[in-house]
Design an enzyme around this catalytic site. Structure first.
Site, PDB file in Angstrom:
ATOM      1  N   GLY A  96       0.786  -1.226   0.000  1.00  0.00           N
ATOM      2  CA  GLY A  96       0.000   0.000   0.000  1.00  0.00           C
ATOM      3  C   GLY A  96       0.813   1.270   0.000  1.00  0.00           C
ATOM      4  N   ASP A 258       1.355 -11.240   6.951  1.00  0.00           N
ATOM      5  CA  ASP A 258       1.883 -10.459   5.841  1.00  0.00           C
ATOM      6  C   ASP A 258       3.229  -9.835   6.177  1.00  0.00           C
ATOM      7  OD1 ASP A 258       0.004  -8.936   7.578  1.00  0.00           O
ATOM      8  OD2 ASP A 258       0.760  -7.235   6.451  1.00  0.00           O
TER       9      ASP A 258
END
Length: 456
Positions: A96, A258
Site C-alpha cells: 500500500g 503479511d
C-alpha cells in the site's frame, strides 16, 4: 604505458519475479517528491550487490526518483497478498505504500530485492497516503542495524531520502517530515502471498509460487513434494528467526502473516522495541492490548503463522506431510535459541548440555531483572561478573565447562554497552527533528557496527 584502472563492479540485474506473471503484482508509478535530500546510503550493503560506486546523484535518481536500474524491472511492482492481522484475516491488503523496485544478485549469487517504503500510493493504499515519515525511516534504520549486529537475519536499510513533504499523522506530532526508504532483502514473498492464492483457490499460481520460492530462495527444483519441502524450509528458518529475536531481546511488534517472509528474514519494522529486561510480557505496540506479540510469545506467534502457510499449501498437498513438517518447529526452536544465546554470550555450544545452561541463564535474567544489553556485554566470553548476584549461581557453575569462542580484545568491550531502548531512539530523533543534527544518529550506527564486529 600506465595500466588501465579497474572498472567498477557492475550489478547483476534480475527480473525473475516476472516469470510468475502479472497475477502476482501490479505495475505502478512512483510518487514525485518536492525534494530529494540524501540522508543515508548503506555503502556496506551496496557493495554486496555492486551498487557502491553510484554517485550521490545517481543514487537519488535510482533510489528516490526510481529511474529503472538497467537490466532489472522496467517499472515498479506493487505485490499482491492477504494476511492475518492480529489473527483476523484481511483480504484487502497488499503493497500500500511500497513496491518492488528492482531485483539483482549479490556476490554469492543470491537473489536480492530492492523494496521501498513511502514511495507513493498503489491499488492497495486504501485510505492511506502512501508515504513514510522521516522518523519512521530513522527507526527502521536503527532496528535493522542493531539486529544485524546482534546476529538476527534481517533486511537492511539501504537508503533514506528526505522528500520535503509535511505529513499528517495521528500517532506523532504533525505535520512531520516525510521520507522514502529502500530496503535490501532476500525476497519479499510473504506467508500472506500464499494465503491470497488459497483464498482465490488458484492452485496453478500456488504451484508456480512454490516452485519459484524453492528455486530462488532454497536452490531446489520443484516436484510432487514441493509444498512439504518448502514448508519444512520455512519452519526451520522461522524457528531460527524466533530464537534470534529472543537472544537480541527484540520485540517486532506486528508479527502478522503479511510480515513474515518465507526466507525467514525479518523485515518491515513499525512499532518495534528492544526489551529493557527479560520480561516475557513486554510489548512493543501500544495497540497490542492482549499482548499477542509480547516478547515471550513471539515463538508461538511465528509458529502460528507457519500453521497458516500449511493451511494455504493444502491447496496443493495432503495434510499429513504438511503436519509433519509443521511439527518440527517445536524440536527446532530450543537448540536454535541455545545457539543464539550462547553466540551472544560468546561461548561455544556443547550440545546436550546447552539446554540446562540456557534454562539457568533465562531464570537468572528474570530473577535479577537486569538490563539484557548490560548483562551480555559484561558477561561476553562466559564469565558472569559477581555483581550480578546469586541469581546466576547455576549459570556460572555450568559455564566453567564452556570455551570462549572469541576474546574481549576488540575495543568495543572496553567501552559501555550498546543498547537501543526507546528513550535513546527518541533522543536521536529529537536531535534531527529539533536541530537537524544527524551526527548522533551516524555515531550510533558506527557504535552498533563496532559491536557487530566484536560479536562476529
Amino acid at each position: 604505458m600506465a595500466e588501465p584502472t579497474q572498472a567498477p563492479t557492475l550489478p547483476r540485474p534480475e527480473r525473475v519475479i516476472e516469470t510468475l506473471g502479472d497475477a502476482f503484482y501490479d505495475a505502478v508509478d512512483p510518487a514525485r517528491f518536492p525534494q530529494t535530500i540524501l540522508r543515508w546510503r548503506n555503502d556496506r550493503a551496496a557493495a554486496e550487490v555492486g551498487l557502491e560506486h553510484l554517485t550521490d546523484d545517481a543514487w537519488i535518481a535510482h533510489l528516490a526518483r526510481f529511474d529503472p536500474l538497467p537490466g532489472s524491472l522496467p517499472r515498479p511492482l506493487a505485490l499482491r497478498y492477504h494476511g492475518h492481522q492480529f489473527r483476523v484475516y484481511n483480504p484487502e491488503i497488499g503493497d500500500g505504500r511500497g513496491f518492488l523496485y528492482a531485483q539483482l544478485r549479490d556476490r554469492g549469487g543470491r537473489l536480492m530485492d530492492l523494496g521501498t517504503k513511502g514511495s507513493g500510493q498503489t491499488p492497495y493504499s486504501r485510505f492511506g497516503d502512501g508515504r513514510l515519515t522521516l522518523k519512521g525511516a530513522v527507526r527502521e534504520l536503527l532496528a535493522t542495524e542493531m539486529l544485524q549486529a546482534l546476529g538476527v537475519p534481517t533486511s537492511r536499510t539501504f537508503s533514506i531520502v528526505e522528500t520535503g513533504e509535511k505529513l499528517e499523522r495521528n500517532d506523532e506530532p504533525s505535520p512531520t517530515r516525510g521520507a522514502v526508504l529502500v530496503r535490501l532483502s532476500h525476497g519479499h514473498v510473504r506467508i500472506g502471498t500464499f494465503q491470497r492464492l488459497a483464498y482465490l483457490r488458484d492452485a496453478e499460481s500456488m504451484a508456480a509460487l512454490t516452485d519459484y520460492c524453492l528455486r530462488e530462495f532454497y536452490a531446489e527444483a520443484g516436484g510432487d513434494d514441493a509444498p512439504e519441502r518448502l514448508l519444512a524450509h520455512v519452519v526451520e528458518r522461522t524457528a531460527t528467526l524466533a530464537a534470534s529475536y529472543m537472544a537480541a531481546g527484540f520485540v517486532h511488534g506486528v508479527l502478522n502473516t503479511d510480515n513474515i517472509n518465507v526466507t525467514g528474514e525479518s523485515f518491515d519494522y513499525g512499532p518495534w522495541r528492544f526489551a529493557p529486561t527479560w520480561d516475557p510480557g513486554f510489548t512493543a505496540a501500544y495497540f497490542d492490548h492482549a499482548g499477542l506479540y509480547a516478547f515471550g510469545r513471539q515463538p508461538e506467534a511465528i509458529h502460528w503463522n507457519c500453521m497458516q502457510l500449511a493451511v494455504a499449501l493444502r491447496t496443493l498437498s495432503e495434510a499429513p506431510p504438511l503436519i509433519e513438517a509443521l511439527e518440527r518447529f517445536g524440536d527446532l526452536y530450543p537448540p536454535a535459541v541455545a545457539r543464539a544465546l550462547l553466540w551472544r554470550l560468546g561461548v561455544t555450544p556443547r550440545g546436550e548440555e546447552d539446554a540446562a545452561l540456557i534454562e539457568a541463564l533465562e531464570r537468572g535474567l528474570r530473577e535479577c531483572n537486569t538490563g539484557i544489553d548490560d548483562f551480555f556485554h559484561d558477561s561476553f566470553g562466559g564469565t558472569i561478573p559477581p555483581s550480578y548476584g546469586d541469581a546466576f549461581a547455576e549459570a556460572r557453575e555450568r559455564l566453567v565447562d564452556y570455551a570462549p569462542r572469541k576474546g574481549r580484545n576488540h575495543p568495543h568491550w572496553s567501552g559501555p554497552p550498546v543498547s537501543m531502548l526507546i528513550d535513546e531512539v527518541e533522543t536521536l530523533w529529537s536531535a534531527i527533528d529539533q536541530r537537524d543534527d544527524w551526527q548522533p544518529l551516524y555515531d550510533k550506527v558506527a557504535a552498533i557496527r563496532a559491536m557487530g564486529d566484536a560479536l562476529a
